[in-house]
Design a protein around this motif. Sequence first.
Motif: not given
Length: 472
Positions: A219-243
């Motif tokens: 719930s803390l992660a979700n609250a932080l993410a929702d607040y970030f997106e409310s500011l106009g930020g973008k989240i991309e999930k399921g993309k493991m960066i290896t390079d």
Amino acid sequence: MDATYDAVVVGAGPNGLSAAIVLQKHGLNVLLIEGKETIGGGMRTMELTLPGFKHDVCSAIHPMAAAAPFFKTLPLEEYGLEYIHPLTPAGHPLPDGTVASLHRSLSETADQLGRDRETYINLLKPLVEHWEGLSSDFLSPLKIPSNPIKLARFGLSALQPATMLAKKFKETKTRALWAGMAAHGIQPLTNITTSAIGMVLMAAGHHVGWPMLKGGSQSLANALADYFESLGGKIEKGKMITDFGQIPDAKMVMFDLSPKNLLKIAGGKFSSLYRWQLNRYRYGMGVFKMDFALSQPIPWQSKELKGAGTVHLGGTLEDISNSERLTWEGKYTDNPYVLLAQQSLFDTTRSPEGFHTGWAYCHVPSGSEVDMSTVIENQIEKYAPGFKETIIGKHTFNTKEIEDYNPNYIGGDINSGVQDWSQLFTRPAVRISPYRTSNKNIYICSASTPPGGGVHGMGGYYAAKRAIQDLF
């Protein structure tokens, strides 16, 4: 540089989320990339045992989240965040049947400590009373303190090994309570600075308590993410960066990753000196984690433990100091320090009606694949006879499985690096700013930077402030 984003943050743990929020609030165009399908890092909640039983995968109790300066500035309650306070923050049973407890009240805690009452108050009261001012100093990179005199007084005690400071106490129960707190540092209690973690956790308990999060750490992660997106930020999930080539063009990239993984992704962009420094970074002991689905509350012998959100098991200071030393040396013990949480006693969302959950781990040598299930269950059974009969489901993580779950936990080290005197302020490398790398457009903000492990977001906060000052 013509960039798609002003900043890209890789890794959506508490520090990555915090960094992304600070950067976005500054008016930048920020992308947050998470390798897993859910955000959170150590702040995830999953049905690990049976359907309907919600278990915190890593972090479970959150005194530092409640007490850290940055999170207090955010309107997270508007995004569903709710702290739940147990009747007693923490309890510590001893083999003779007595219990030492950390209460919200400083005086109530001290009153149970017999001859150590005044010593305990004198040690903790200055830190508790001046928490708001001091926390911004000790939850930060090395800097000119805003409260130098008060911080120096704290530092005189905090720099000591926990076993040395324990000599101030005369009562066995006080020394045991102290050892259980200091052992959160995941290193031998004879190490310099191990008193710091004990003092900070105790003071936080008196200042804000040791709360859990309704519905789980997620719930803390979700609250932080929702607040970030409310500011106009973008989240991309399921993309493991290896390079590094997988990352979109940006003026700056910030990594919420351990040094080992940072080197794998961006090592070719760093100087040879910085690569050498990161390769020398030291990781500590791992943990063996268990989650239980239970038919009833844990049947503690002592009624005092039935109201505790957290329970420290392992016996006396001498017992805990010995078990931590043995584990540090790569050995095993049948009497380990076990950190246990019983969230469902206070949060009914964690389990089906009439049932309960249990959360526990013990420290093990780095990279251990030894199954410590029986040892942990026996340790709980010692203080709660009949506990094993209440287990209707269980799930385990050895250190390899913990690292697979979160690649930042090298060898099962949930602090992402030893927090001893040589890596307290210089993690991950000796630099003017620990958040800068040798590449002016790449920063690091993980628990491998000051102030280290724990759910407080301060590493991300300070890293983002550093990048803004340098580049924007």
